[in-house]
Design a protein around this motif. Structure first.
Motif, PDB file in Angstrom:
ATOM      1  N   LYS A  12       0.811  -1.229   0.000  1.00  0.00           N
ATOM      2  CA  LYS A  12       0.000   0.000   0.000  1.00  0.00           C
ATOM      3  C   LYS A  12       0.841   1.274   0.000  1.00  0.00           C
ATOM      4  CE  LYS A  12      -3.911  -0.178   0.059  1.00  0.00           C
ATOM      5  NZ  LYS A  12      -4.887  -0.372  -1.035  1.00  0.00           N
ATOM      6  N   SER A  13       2.129   1.160   0.300  1.00  0.00           N
ATOM      7  CA  SER A  13       2.980   2.344   0.356  1.00  0.00           C
ATOM      8  C   SER A  13       3.220   2.917  -1.040  1.00  0.00           C
ATOM      9  CB  SER A  13       4.323   1.994   0.998  1.00  0.00           C
ATOM     10  OG  SER A  13       5.195   3.107   0.957  1.00  0.00           O
ATOM     11  N   LYS A  14       3.107   4.227  -1.149  1.00  0.00           N
ATOM     12  CA  LYS A  14       3.396   4.910  -2.417  1.00  0.00           C
ATOM     13  C   LYS A  14       4.792   5.518  -2.407  1.00  0.00           C
ATOM     14  CE  LYS A  14      -1.486   5.968  -3.259  1.00  0.00           C
ATOM     15  NZ  LYS A  14      -2.507   7.036  -3.422  1.00  0.00           N
ATOM     16  N   SER A  15       5.329   5.745  -1.223  1.00  0.00           N
ATOM     17  CA  SER A  15       6.637   6.388  -1.111  1.00  0.00           C
ATOM     18  C   SER A  15       7.791   5.388  -1.051  1.00  0.00           C
ATOM     19  CB  SER A  15       6.686   7.266   0.151  1.00  0.00           C
ATOM     20  OG  SER A  15       6.645   6.453   1.326  1.00  0.00           O
ATOM     21  N   GLY A  16       7.462   4.117  -0.789  1.00  0.00           N
ATOM     22  CA  GLY A  16       8.527   3.133  -0.609  1.00  0.00           C
ATOM     23  C   GLY A  16       9.204   3.269   0.738  1.00  0.00           C
ATOM     24  N   LYS A  17       8.507   3.954   1.691  1.00  0.00           N
ATOM     25  CA  LYS A  17       9.037   4.151   3.042  1.00  0.00           C
ATOM     26  C   LYS A  17       7.940   3.840   4.053  1.00  0.00           C
ATOM     27  CE  LYS A  17      12.255   7.803   1.625  1.00  0.00           C
ATOM     28  NZ  LYS A  17      12.711   9.194   1.848  1.00  0.00           N
ATOM     29  N   VAL A  18       8.261   2.968   5.002  1.00  0.00           N
ATOM     30  CA  VAL A  18       7.299   2.594   6.033  1.00  0.00           C
ATOM     31  C   VAL A  18       7.993   2.652   7.392  1.00  0.00           C
ATOM     32  CG1 VAL A  18       5.959   1.143   4.463  1.00  0.00           C
ATOM     33  CG2 VAL A  18       7.819   0.127   5.801  1.00  0.00           C
ATOM     34  N   GLY A  19       7.213   2.511   8.462  1.00  0.00           N
ATOM     35  CA  GLY A  19       7.799   2.611   9.798  1.00  0.00           C
ATOM     36  C   GLY A  19       7.260   1.583  10.767  1.00  0.00           C
ATOM     37  N   PHE A  20       8.079   1.292  11.788  1.00  0.00           N
ATOM     38  CA  PHE A  20       7.668   0.425  12.890  1.00  0.00           C
ATOM     39  C   PHE A  20       7.948   1.131  14.208  1.00  0.00           C
ATOM     40  CE2 PHE A  20       8.819  -2.471  16.328  1.00  0.00           C
ATOM     41  CZ  PHE A  20       7.676  -3.249  16.414  1.00  0.00           C
ATOM     42  N   ILE A  21       6.942   1.176  15.091  1.00  0.00           N
ATOM     43  CA  ILE A  21       7.099   1.783  16.415  1.00  0.00           C
ATOM     44  C   ILE A  21       6.764   0.738  17.471  1.00  0.00           C
ATOM     45  CG2 ILE A  21       6.208   3.510  18.025  1.00  0.00           C
ATOM     46  CD1 ILE A  21       5.748   5.343  15.627  1.00  0.00           C
ATOM     47  N   GLY A  22       7.752   0.453  18.341  1.00  0.00           N
ATOM     48  CA  GLY A  22       7.552  -0.514  19.420  1.00  0.00           C
ATOM     49  C   GLY A  22       7.496   0.182  20.764  1.00  0.00           C
ATOM     50  N   GLY A  23       6.795  -0.426  21.712  1.00  0.00           N
ATOM     51  CA  GLY A  23       6.685   0.166  23.037  1.00  0.00           C
ATOM     52  C   GLY A  23       8.013   0.185  23.768  1.00  0.00           C
ATOM     53  N   THR A  24       8.705  -0.957  23.761  1.00  0.00           N
ATOM     54  CA  THR A  24      10.018  -1.042  24.391  1.00  0.00           C
ATOM     55  C   THR A  24      10.832  -2.126  23.692  1.00  0.00           C
ATOM     56  OG1 THR A  24      11.179  -1.252  26.523  1.00  0.00           O
ATOM     57  CG2 THR A  24       9.297  -2.694  26.167  1.00  0.00           C
ATOM     58  N   ASP A  25      12.145  -1.980  23.721  1.00  0.00           N
ATOM     59  CA  ASP A  25      13.047  -2.847  22.964  1.00  0.00           C
ATOM     60  C   ASP A  25      13.335  -4.132  23.749  1.00  0.00           C
ATOM     61  OD1 ASP A  25      14.918  -3.939  21.293  1.00  0.00           O
ATOM     62  OD2 ASP A  25      16.270  -2.224  21.278  1.00  0.00           O
ATOM     63  N   VAL A  26      12.422  -5.101  23.636  1.00  0.00           N
ATOM     64  CA  VAL A  26      12.555  -6.383  24.325  1.00  0.00           C
ATOM     65  C   VAL A  26      12.270  -7.496  23.310  1.00  0.00           C
ATOM     66  CG1 VAL A  26      11.934  -5.484  26.602  1.00  0.00           C
ATOM     67  CG2 VAL A  26      10.135  -6.289  25.055  1.00  0.00           C
ATOM     68  N   PRO A  27      12.687  -8.744  23.611  1.00  0.00           N
ATOM     69  CA  PRO A  27      12.515  -9.829  22.643  1.00  0.00           C
ATOM     70  C   PRO A  27      11.099  -9.994  22.114  1.00  0.00           C
ATOM     71  CG  PRO A  27      14.009 -10.527  24.368  1.00  0.00           C
ATOM     72  CD  PRO A  27      13.492  -9.173  24.777  1.00  0.00           C
ATOM     73  N   LEU A  28      10.093  -9.829  22.971  1.00  0.00           N
ATOM     74  CA  LEU A  28       8.713  -9.973  22.494  1.00  0.00           C
ATOM     75  C   LEU A  28       8.400  -8.976  21.389  1.00  0.00           C
ATOM     76  CD1 LEU A  28       5.825 -11.067  22.578  1.00  0.00           C
ATOM     77  CD2 LEU A  28       5.343  -9.387  24.375  1.00  0.00           C
ATOM     78  N   ILE A  29       8.705  -7.707  21.619  1.00  0.00           N
ATOM     79  CA  ILE A  29       8.374  -6.684  20.622  1.00  0.00           C
ATOM     80  C   ILE A  29       9.303  -6.787  19.416  1.00  0.00           C
ATOM     81  CG2 ILE A  29       7.943  -4.221  20.265  1.00  0.00           C
ATOM     82  CD1 ILE A  29       6.079  -5.645  22.251  1.00  0.00           C
ATOM     83  N   ASN A  30      10.503  -7.310  19.630  1.00  0.00           N
ATOM     84  CA  ASN A  30      11.407  -7.564  18.509  1.00  0.00           C
ATOM     85  C   ASN A  30      10.793  -8.554  17.524  1.00  0.00           C
ATOM     86  OD1 ASN A  30      14.361  -7.555  20.664  1.00  0.00           O
ATOM     87  ND2 ASN A  30      13.243  -5.839  19.772  1.00  0.00           N
ATOM     88  N   LYS A  31       9.953  -9.472  18.024  1.00  0.00           N
ATOM     89  CA  LYS A  31       9.275 -10.423  17.138  1.00  0.00           C
ATOM     90  C   LYS A  31       8.351  -9.700  16.165  1.00  0.00           C
ATOM     91  CE  LYS A  31       7.470 -14.220  18.834  1.00  0.00           C
ATOM     92  NZ  LYS A  31       6.666 -15.068  19.746  1.00  0.00           N
ATOM     93  N   PHE A  32       7.632  -8.690  16.654  1.00  0.00           N
ATOM     94  CA  PHE A  32       6.758  -7.901  15.788  1.00  0.00           C
ATOM     95  C   PHE A  32       7.587  -7.195  14.708  1.00  0.00           C
ATOM     96  CE2 PHE A  32       4.363  -8.279  19.708  1.00  0.00           C
ATOM     97  CZ  PHE A  32       3.028  -8.275  19.342  1.00  0.00           C
ATOM     98  N   GLU A  33       8.686  -6.583  15.149  1.00  0.00           N
ATOM     99  CA  GLU A  33       9.540  -5.844  14.217  1.00  0.00           C
ATOM    100  C   GLU A  33      10.134  -6.772  13.161  1.00  0.00           C
ATOM    101  OE1 GLU A  33      13.703  -3.255  14.079  1.00  0.00           O
ATOM    102  OE2 GLU A  33      13.007  -4.096  15.973  1.00  0.00           O
ATOM    103  N   ALA A  34      10.648  -7.925  13.598  1.00  0.00           N
ATOM    104  CA  ALA A  34      11.290  -8.848  12.664  1.00  0.00           C
ATOM    105  C   ALA A  34      10.308  -9.351  11.616  1.00  0.00           C
ATOM    106  CB  ALA A  34      11.882 -10.032  13.437  1.00  0.00           C
ATOM    107  N   GLY A  35       9.111  -9.713  12.045  1.00  0.00           N
ATOM    108  CA  GLY A  35       8.110 -10.190  11.100  1.00  0.00           C
ATOM    109  C   GLY A  35       7.676  -9.109  10.136  1.00  0.00           C
ATOM    110  N   PHE A  36       7.471  -7.897  10.671  1.00  0.00           N
ATOM    111  CA  PHE A  36       7.054  -6.766   9.843  1.00  0.00           C
ATOM    112  C   PHE A  36       8.089  -6.471   8.762  1.00  0.00           C
ATOM    113  CE2 PHE A  36       7.066  -2.114   9.097  1.00  0.00           C
ATOM    114  CZ  PHE A  36       5.786  -1.962   8.576  1.00  0.00           C
ATOM    115  N   LYS A  37       9.344  -6.422   9.150  1.00  0.00           N
ATOM    116  CA  LYS A  37      10.403  -6.136   8.186  1.00  0.00           C
ATOM    117  C   LYS A  37      10.492  -7.227   7.120  1.00  0.00           C
ATOM    118  CE  LYS A  37      13.549  -3.255  10.932  1.00  0.00           C
ATOM    119  NZ  LYS A  37      14.882  -3.169  11.567  1.00  0.00           N
ATOM    120  N   ALA A  38      10.375  -8.483   7.550  1.00  0.00           N
ATOM    121  CA  ALA A  38      10.462  -9.590   6.599  1.00  0.00           C
ATOM    122  C   ALA A  38       9.328  -9.535   5.591  1.00  0.00           C
ATOM    123  CB  ALA A  38      10.443 -10.922   7.343  1.00  0.00           C
ATOM    124  N   GLY A  39       8.127  -9.212   6.057  1.00  0.00           N
ATOM    125  CA  GLY A  39       6.984  -9.122   5.155  1.00  0.00           C
ATOM    126  C   GLY A  39       7.109  -7.981   4.166  1.00  0.00           C
TER     127      GLY A  39
END
Length: 342
Positions: free
Chosen positions: A160-187
Motif C-alpha cells: 500500500k505504500s506509495k513512497s517506498g518508506k514505512v515505519g515500525f514503532i515498538g513500546g520497548t526494545d525487548v525480545p517480544l516486541i522484537n518479534k513484531f519488528e522482525a516479522g514486519f520487516k520480513a513481510g
C-alpha cells in the motif's frame, strides 16, 4: 519441567473463535461447570481501556463470565513497579479466592513464578512469556506467533505504500516486541527488497505502552521523513500514532485487536489493517479448560495455522491486496516461508 501443550483441550483456536460469537446452548451447558472457578486478570500497564492488548484479554474474561458463569476480578499494574509489587498483587488475588490467576504480559514472569510456587493449589497463566522465570507445574504459558501475523501486515504496508518508506514503532526494545519488528520487516521486504523501514522504540520500560504523546511524536518524525504507513506494537501509545496519521493524511496499522473498530472513531479511517492477536481466545480457552476439570499447564502456542494470529480487513482498505496476503499466509503455514522472530 516444561509441559508443551498445543491446544490441549481445544479442537482448534479457530473453533474457539467461533464459540466466542456466542451460542446459547453452549453457554447454558457450561454455566454450572464454572461455578467453582474464579478467574482473575492482573493487567499490564494501561489496563482495561487501552484499545489493544489489555482490552483483548478483558474480552476473553468477559466472555468467560457471560458464557461460563465464572466469578471474575481484575487489577492493574502501575508504572515503575517492581517484581515484588507484582507478586504481591497476584497473592492478593489468591487471598480474594481466585482459583485461576492470569498475568497479562511478560512483565509478570518472575511474579507468576514466585506466586505459583507459593500457591501450588492455584492455577496460574501468563500471556506472552515462555521463560524459565514463569515455569511451574501449575502455570500455563500462553504465547503467540506474533512474527507470523506481523509478516502479513508488513507485506500489506509495502503493497500500500506509495513512497517506498514505512515505519515500525515498538513500546520497548525487548525480545517480544522484537518479534513484531522482525516479522514486519520480513513481510515488507518480501514485497519490496529495497523498501526503507524506519524503526523507533518509545521507552526502556513499560511506560512505552501507555504514552500516546510519545507515540504521536515518533510517528510524526517518521511521516516527516517520508513514511506513509506505520505499524505500531506499542499498546496504548498507538493512539498517538493514529493521531499523527490523521493529522498528516497518512496510514497506520494497528495491533493485537482490530483497531479500526476499537480506536477512537475520529482516527479509525487511517487504520488500513491490524495484526490481530487473539489474546481473548487464549484467555477464554484457559478458563474454560479449568471449568471442565482440565487445567492447562506448560507452553501453549497460538500461531497463524490455528488462528492465533491473523490480519483484519475492516474498512475495506486492503481488499485489493488480500489475495496476495493470503498467498503469503498459505506459504507460511505450508512451511515455504520461515518468518524470522528476531
Amino acid at each position: 519441567m516444561r509441559h508443551t501443550v498445543k491446544a490441549a483441550s481445544i479442537v482448534s483456536v479457530a473453533a474457539l473463535a467461533l464459540s466466542a460469537c456466542g451460542g446459547s446452548d453452549s453457554t447454558e451447558e457450561s454455566s454450572d461447570s464454572g461455578s467453582d472457578v474464579k478467574a482473575c486478570l492482573a493487567y499490564d500497564v494501561g489496563g482495561r481501556g487501552d484499545q489493544s492488548f489489555n482490552d483483548s484479554a478483558a474480552k476473553g474474561l468477559d466472555q468467560a463470565k457471560d458464557e461460563l458463569g465464572v466469578d471474575t476480578e481484575e487489577v492493574e499494574a502501575s508504572q515503575g513497579e517492581n517484581d515484588a509489587a507484582r507478586e504481591d498483587r497476584l497473592n492478593q488475588l489468591v487471598d480474594a479466592g481466585c482459583t485461576n490467576v492470569i498475568g497479562v504480559g511478560y512483565i509478570y514472569a518472575k511474579a507468576i513464578g514466585g506466586a505459583a510456587e507459593a500457591n501450588p493449589d492455584v492455577n496460574f497463566a501468563i500471556i506472552d512469556d515462555a521463560s524459565a522465570d514463569s515455569e511451574g507445574d501449575n502455570v500455563a504459558q500462553l504465547v503467540f506467533a506474533e512474527h507470523e501475523g506481523s509478516f502479513l501486515v508488513g507485506a500489506a504496508a509495502a503493497l500500500k505504500s506509495k513512497s517506498g518508506k514505512v515505519g515500525f514503532i515498538g513500546g520497548t526494545d525487548v525480545p517480544l516486541i522484537n518479534k513484531f519488528e522482525a516479522g514486519f520487516k520480513a513481510g515488507a521486504k518480501a514485497v519490496d527488497p529495497k523498501i526503507d523501514i524506519q524503526t523507533k522504540y518509545l521507552a526502556a520500560d513499560g511506560s512505552g505502552f501507555a504514552d500516546p504523546a510519545k507515540g504521536k511524536t515518533a510517528a510524526e518524525g517518521m511521516y516527516d521523513k517520508g513514511a506513509d504507513v506505520i505499524y505500531h506494537a506499542a499498546g496504548g501509545s498507538g493512539a498517538g500514532v493514529f493521531e499523527a496519521a490523521k493529522a498528516n493524511k497518512k496510514s497506520a496499522i494497528g495491533v493485537d485487536s482490530d483497531q479500526a473498530k476499537t480506536a477512537e472513531k475520529n482516527v479509525q479511517d487511517v487504520i488500513i489493517t491490524s495484526m490481530v492477536k487473539n489474546v481473548n481466545v487464549a484467555v477464554f480457552d484457559y478458563i474454560k479448560a479449568s471449568t471442565e476439570g482440565e487445567a492447562l499447564a506448560g507452553l501453549n502456542e497460538f500461531d497463524l495455522k490455528d488462528g492465533g494470529v491473523s490480519y483484519s480487513t475492516t474498512g475495506g482498505k486492503i481488499d485489493d491486496i488480500t489475495d496476495k496476503l493470503d498467498t503469503y499466509k498459505k506459504e507460511i503455514i505450508d512451511g515455504k516461508i520461515t518468518v524470522p522472530s528476531k
